[in-house]
Every structure is written in C-alpha cells, then in structure tokens.
Design an enzyme around this catalytic site. Structure first.
Site, mmCIF file in Angstrom:
data_model
loop_
_atom_site.group_PDB
_atom_site.id
_atom_site.type_symbol
_atom_site.label_atom_id
_atom_site.label_comp_id
_atom_site.label_asym_id
_atom_site.label_seq_id
_atom_site.Cartn_x
_atom_site.Cartn_y
_atom_site.Cartn_z
ATOM 1 N N TYR A 163 0.762 -1.194 -0.009
ATOM 2 C CA TYR A 163 0.111 0.139 0.034
ATOM 3 C C TYR A 163 0.986 1.326 0.080
ATOM 4 C CZ TYR A 163 -3.937 -3.142 0.753
ATOM 5 O OH TYR A 163 -4.713 -4.468 0.490
ATOM 6 N N SER A 164 0.490 2.241 -0.922
ATOM 7 C CA SER A 164 1.227 3.299 -0.738
ATOM 8 C C SER A 164 1.067 4.367 0.118
ATOM 9 C CB SER A 164 0.951 4.494 -2.060
ATOM 10 O OG SER A 164 0.648 3.735 -3.412
ATOM 11 N N CYS A 342 -0.042 7.531 -10.640
ATOM 12 C CA CYS A 342 -0.591 6.247 -9.512
ATOM 13 C C CYS A 342 -2.080 5.999 -9.516
ATOM 14 C CB CYS A 342 0.013 6.991 -8.040
ATOM 15 S SG CYS A 342 -0.218 5.670 -6.886
ATOM 16 N N GLU A 382 3.533 4.262 -10.790
ATOM 17 C CA GLU A 382 3.209 3.310 -9.789
ATOM 18 C C GLU A 382 1.652 2.848 -9.855
ATOM 19 O OE1 GLU A 382 5.750 2.281 -6.278
ATOM 20 O OE2 GLU A 382 3.842 3.249 -5.252
ATOM 21 N N TYR A 384 -1.306 -0.256 -10.076
ATOM 22 C CA TYR A 384 -1.524 -1.678 -9.634
ATOM 23 C C TYR A 384 -2.939 -1.983 -10.164
ATOM 24 C CZ TYR A 384 -2.923 1.992 -6.057
ATOM 25 O OH TYR A 384 -3.483 2.853 -5.269
HETATM 26 P P1 FAD Z 1 -7.405 -10.210 -2.914
HETATM 27 O O1 FAD Z 1 -8.242 -11.012 -2.105
HETATM 28 O O2 FAD Z 1 -5.775 -10.189 -2.868
HETATM 29 O O3 FAD Z 1 -8.018 -10.296 -4.385
HETATM 30 C C1 FAD Z 1 -7.177 -9.617 -5.569
HETATM 31 C C2 FAD Z 1 -7.415 -10.583 -6.792
HETATM 32 O O4 FAD Z 1 -8.886 -10.813 -7.024
HETATM 33 C C3 FAD Z 1 -6.707 -10.549 -7.904
HETATM 34 O O5 FAD Z 1 -5.408 -10.724 -7.987
HETATM 35 C C4 FAD Z 1 -7.630 -11.006 -8.979
HETATM 36 O O6 FAD Z 1 -7.263 -12.255 -9.156
HETATM 37 C C5 FAD Z 1 -8.822 -11.118 -8.426
HETATM 38 N N1 FAD Z 1 -9.810 -9.946 -8.971
HETATM 39 C C6 FAD Z 1 -9.834 -8.701 -8.547
HETATM 40 N N2 FAD Z 1 -10.619 -8.077 -9.446
HETATM 41 C C7 FAD Z 1 -11.357 -8.817 -9.925
HETATM 42 C C8 FAD Z 1 -12.598 -8.608 -11.001
HETATM 43 N N3 FAD Z 1 -13.100 -7.697 -11.074
HETATM 44 N N4 FAD Z 1 -12.990 -9.829 -11.516
HETATM 45 C C9 FAD Z 1 -12.350 -11.103 -11.124
HETATM 46 N N5 FAD Z 1 -11.334 -11.053 -10.333
HETATM 47 C C10 FAD Z 1 -10.815 -10.242 -9.827
HETATM 48 N N6 FAD Z 1 -4.290 -0.491 -2.875
HETATM 49 C C11 FAD Z 1 -5.158 0.617 -2.230
HETATM 50 O O7 FAD Z 1 -6.223 0.347 -1.899
HETATM 51 N N7 FAD Z 1 -4.524 1.748 -1.695
HETATM 52 C C12 FAD Z 1 -3.120 1.902 -2.100
HETATM 53 O O8 FAD Z 1 -2.552 2.947 -1.769
HETATM 54 C C13 FAD Z 1 -2.569 0.910 -2.737
HETATM 55 N N8 FAD Z 1 -0.964 1.045 -3.143
HETATM 56 C C14 FAD Z 1 -0.642 0.171 -3.609
HETATM 57 C C15 FAD Z 1 0.976 0.119 -4.052
HETATM 58 C C16 FAD Z 1 1.550 -0.894 -4.926
HETATM 59 C C17 FAD Z 1 3.159 -0.633 -5.173
HETATM 60 C C18 FAD Z 1 0.640 -1.994 -5.219
HETATM 61 C C19 FAD Z 1 1.523 -3.147 -5.824
HETATM 62 C C20 FAD Z 1 -0.411 -2.357 -4.839
HETATM 63 C C21 FAD Z 1 -1.058 -0.971 -4.085
HETATM 64 N N9 FAD Z 1 -2.399 -1.536 -3.860
HETATM 65 C C22 FAD Z 1 -3.387 -0.345 -3.089
HETATM 66 C C23 FAD Z 1 -3.289 -2.554 -4.085
HETATM 67 C C24 FAD Z 1 -3.215 -3.542 -3.071
HETATM 68 O O9 FAD Z 1 -1.785 -3.830 -2.856
HETATM 69 C C25 FAD Z 1 -4.029 -4.759 -3.172
HETATM 70 O O10 FAD Z 1 -3.729 -5.382 -4.265
HETATM 71 C C26 FAD Z 1 -5.599 -4.681 -3.214
HETATM 72 O O11 FAD Z 1 -5.685 -3.900 -1.731
HETATM 73 C C27 FAD Z 1 -6.253 -5.717 -3.246
HETATM 74 O O12 FAD Z 1 -5.775 -6.612 -2.408
HETATM 75 P P2 FAD Z 1 -6.961 -7.739 -1.496
HETATM 76 O O13 FAD Z 1 -6.027 -8.590 -0.621
HETATM 77 O O14 FAD Z 1 -7.998 -6.881 -0.832
HETATM 78 O O15 FAD Z 1 -7.460 -8.483 -2.756
#
Ligand code: FAD
Ligand code: A2P
Length: 384
Positions: A163-164, A342, A382, A384
């Site tokens: 997370y940023s 971003c 950046e 994602y």
């Molecule tokens: P997960 O449970 O891991 O689910 C994600 C997975 O669900 C995906 O990989 C995909 O397989 C699936 N999926 C997603 N959407 C769909 C769809 N529409 N249909 C079908 N399948 C789908 N997030 C923020 O909120 N704020 C930030 O500041 C932020 N900064 C980031 C900075 C960086 C450098 C990076 C790499 C990511 C950042 N993110 C940010 C994103 C964050 O890291 C997570 O990826 C995001 O919160 C989702 O994680 P999760 O565990 O909730 O989802």
C-alpha cells in the site's frame, strides 16, 4: 672457491631476518587498512527519529508496470535528456521489516474518506510505529506491506499486499511516529456472488487498538526530487492519490512545512480521477491548499460518472490531460518538471495515448520523449 661459496650462503642467510621483517611490515599495513575500511562501511543502526533525508531522483525497478510503447531504435537528444542521469538514493530506508519478522503496529485510526452517495468503500488508516526497533522510518512516495491476519485456502498465512504511504515522514500528527494509508476495499461479482478482497477488507474493518503486521518500507520509484523549485505534475485515479497526498502535505501543510524546512517554490498540478464527487478524496485539504497557495497549486478533476468527455463518454484524467496538453508540454520542456502516475493500471494506455496526441500538437514524439524522461528520472509510475 669453497670459502667464497660459504660466504655467499652466509650472506644470503643474513638477509632472512630483513625479508621476514619487511613481510611483517607489509602484512600489518594491509591489515590496518582492511580494519579501517570495515569500520567505515559497517551498517549504521537506524535511529528512532525522523530524519530529513535528502532524496535524489533516479530510475528504479519498481512494482509498477510501464505500458509497452516501443522505444525508437535511435533516441535523439532533446532538452529533456540534457541533465545528468540518475543518482543513487543511498539514504532512503528499505526493508527495515521483512515478511519473516514483520513489525506489529497498532491501529490508531480508521475512518471513511467518502461522502454520502459515494461508490464503494475507501478508508484512511493510521498505524503507530513508536514501538518499532529498529525504527520503521520512511519517506514520501514509499509503500509498506501489510500481512492480513488469517490463512489462505491452502492453510498458509496470507501473503503481504503493498500500500502506498499517504502520510509524510512526520505522520498526520507531525510527531514522526505513525504511518497512514488510503485503502479501497476490493469488491467484485463472480458467479452472482460478491467477492471481498482479503487484505483490503481486513484493513477497512480493523479497529483502533488492533495489531497489524507491517513490512517495509519499499520503493524508490515515486520519491520527490530535492529541488524546492521543481514542478510536480500528478496523475491519480482513486487511491492513487495516496502518495500525492503526502507530497502535497509536504508542500503546503503549515505544521508539516515547519518540520520539514522544505520551502516548495515550484508548481504542483494534481489531475484526480474519481467516479463521483462524493468519491473525491482529501477534498477539504486540497481546497485549503488552493486557497492558500493559488500560485503554486492547480487541481483538475475528472469525475467519470458525472462529467462527459468530448466524445460523450466518461470523463477520465487522460481527457483532462488532453485539454491542457499545451500547458503540460510547456512544463515538461522545463527540466525541473517531474510527472507522477499512480492508481489504476488501466489508465496507463489512456495516458500514453493522450500524451502522444498532446506531443503531436507541439510537433514532438511521445514515443521518444517518454523513455528520455524515464531515463532522466522525471517520469514516475506506480500502478496496480
Ligand atoms: P485479493 O483478495 O488479493 O484479491 C485480488 C485478486 O482478485 C486479484 O489478483 C484477481 O485475481 C482477483 N480480482 C480482482 N478484481 C477482480 C475482478 N473484477 N474480477 C475477477 N477477479 C478479480 N491499494 C489501495 O487500496 N491503496 C493503495 O494505496 C495501494 N497501493 C498499492 C501500491 C502498490 C505498489 C501496489 C503493488 C498495490 C497497491 N494497492 C493499493 C493494491 C493492494 O496491494 C491490493 O492489491 C488490493 O488492496 C487488493 O488486495 P486484496 O487482498 O483486498 O485482494
Ligand atoms: P469509472 O469507474 O467510472 O469507469 P475509484 O478507484 O475510486 O473507483 O476511482 C477510479 C477512477 O478512475 C474512476 O473514476 C474510474 O472511472 C476511473 N477509471 C477507470 N478506468 C480508467 C482508465 N482506463 N483510465 C482512466 N481512468 C479510469
């Protein structure tokens, strides 16, 4: 003959102590040099205080992916390429905490950033870092890792998500002991069922007092330049505003400015994409900066589900970029200008397309310019 042979042997033997002495002297000399070198290079313990690290710009390998616009085989030198190339960020902290030994931070606040009628769920979440030892310090533009509690479908601990960081190194309360995030809960429909993202739901649901496993900090792609007269163009969609919020606080928030002694004199221009007005993030702060710094801050919104682009479609930030093409390219031609992207990965092709058109209007070739900007450490992505 026998006598003279004996004399030579005796003479030779007499030199042995001299040779041994010389050898001992050389060994002692090099050993001392080696000890001095090791002393000078041994890792320093991270002190538990916020340091105004001088950050310098460079290209970095980052988690972000750049759209694959083919670079031309020959890139001509333009004014953009004149500056010395990237410098090192030796002082920027990275990986103070790793997944095997994360720091357990305490939640101090978790509140919604959205107004009535907004779509989805986006929260501002703050963690106390006081107890971290070594101290988990960071600079604006970095990210931290969060390891959600519980296990995945295979019974393994959940993997970390990045997370940023949305706060400056001094934290929202300026005490230098906290880190804040801006998190959107991932939600999507699958086979008629609503799926909630693991980590984003965990974060949006946590309560003050809860302990959360934190890693990092990581990232050197989104760091601000040192120069107080730099121009900073920011293109953000949704939570992509997180690092931009930190930059803008560093530039325009009164108490933060007293702390950081960074007297920003350049132009900061934020392009912000949100689905509805109620989804605009940190809006009150941004309006205050506009009032207090009208000559230094410009704020352009693309509210996709309330505004339309010239083709009658949803208004995205790339449409706003096109509207201001001339002004943006005038800024880019100034080597003090940096561009930061971003948020949604999906915006990258749109931004590239808009920049291509905007460049054409100025007789420039974006496919040539972008790699040059990247190489000069002025194009920061950046997504994602
Ligand atoms: P997960 O449970 O891991 O689910 C994600 C997975 O669900 C995906 O990989 C995909 O397989 C699936 N999926 C997603 N959407 C769909 C769809 N529409 N249909 C079908 N399948 C789908 N997030 C923020 O909120 N704020 C930030 O500041 C932020 N900064 C980031 C900075 C960086 C450098 C990076 C790499 C990511 C950042 N993110 C940010 C994103 C964050 O890291 C997570 O990826 C995001 O919160 C989702 O994680 P999760 O565990 O909730 O989802
Ligand atoms: P929309 O969802 O109306 O299509 P949030 O993260 O709060 O949902 O905000 C993301 C913003 O970015 C929304 O306004 C969203 O519009 C917009 N958006 C979605 N896809 C793109 C894209 N490809 N390029 C630029 N903006 C986009």
């Amino acid at each position: 003959m026998v006598y003279s042979q004996a004399k030579v042997i005796a003479g030779g033997l007499a030199h042995i102590p001299i040779v041994i002495g010389l050898f001992y002297f050389i060994m002692t000399f090099f050993n001392k040099r080696a000890i001095d070198y090791a002393e000078a290079n041994k890792p320093k313990k991270v002190e538990k205080k916020v340091v105004e690290t001088k950050v310098q710009v460079k290209e970095s390998s980052s988690v972000s992916s750049e759209t694959k616009t083919e670079a031309p085989s020959k890139v001509e030198n333009t004014s953009i390429d004149k500056k010395p190339m990237k410098k090192k960020h030796a002082d920027v902290p990275v990986n103070i905490y790793r997944p095997k030994t994360p720091f357990e931070g305490t939640v101090t606040g978790n509140y919604s950033l959205l107004k009535e009628g907004a779509i989805g769920r986006v929260n501002h979440i703050t963690f106390d870092l006081k107890e971290s030892d070594p101290f988990l310090n960071y600079v604006e533009g970095q990210s931290i890792g969060i390891m959600p509690a519980g296990e995945d479908a295979n019974g393994k601990p959940h993997k970390l998500r990045l997370y940023s960081i949305a706060s400056t190194r001094h934290g929202d309360d300026f005490e230098g002991n906290t880190v804040s995030l801006c998190v959107r809960q991932l939600q999507y429909e699958k086979d008629g069922e609503t799926i909630n993202g693991v980590c984003s739901s965990y974060l949006c649901d946590i309560k003050p007092g809860d302990k959360v496993k934190i890693t990092g900090p990581v990232g050197k792609e989104m760091l601000l330049p040192d120069e107080e007269d730099a121009n900073i163009v920011m293109l953000a969609t949704g939570t992509g505003i997180a690092p931009m919020r930190a930059y803008l606080r560093r530039m325009f928030e009164a108490t933060e400015k007293e702390k950081n002694k960074w007297n920003f004199k350049g132009k900061a221009w934020l392009f912000m994409g949100a689905p509805k007005s109620a989804n605009l993030l940190y809006e009150e702060d941004l309006q205050r900066y506009l009032e207090n710094y009208p000559d230094n801050f410009k704020y352009t919104k693309a509210i996709s589900r309330e505004q339309q682009n010239t083709k009658g479609g949803r208004m995205y930030i790339q449409d706003r970029v096109l509207e201001s093409a001339n002004e943006i390219f005038n800024m880019i031609e100034d080597e003090k200008t940096h561009i930061y992207l971003c948020g949604l990965k999906g915006m990258e092709p749109g931004i590239d397309e808009a920049m291509t058109k905007a460049a054409e209007e100025k007789g420039l070739n974006w496919a040539e310019l972008r790699p040059q900007l990247k190489k000069a450490g002025r194009w920061h992505v950046e997504t994602y």
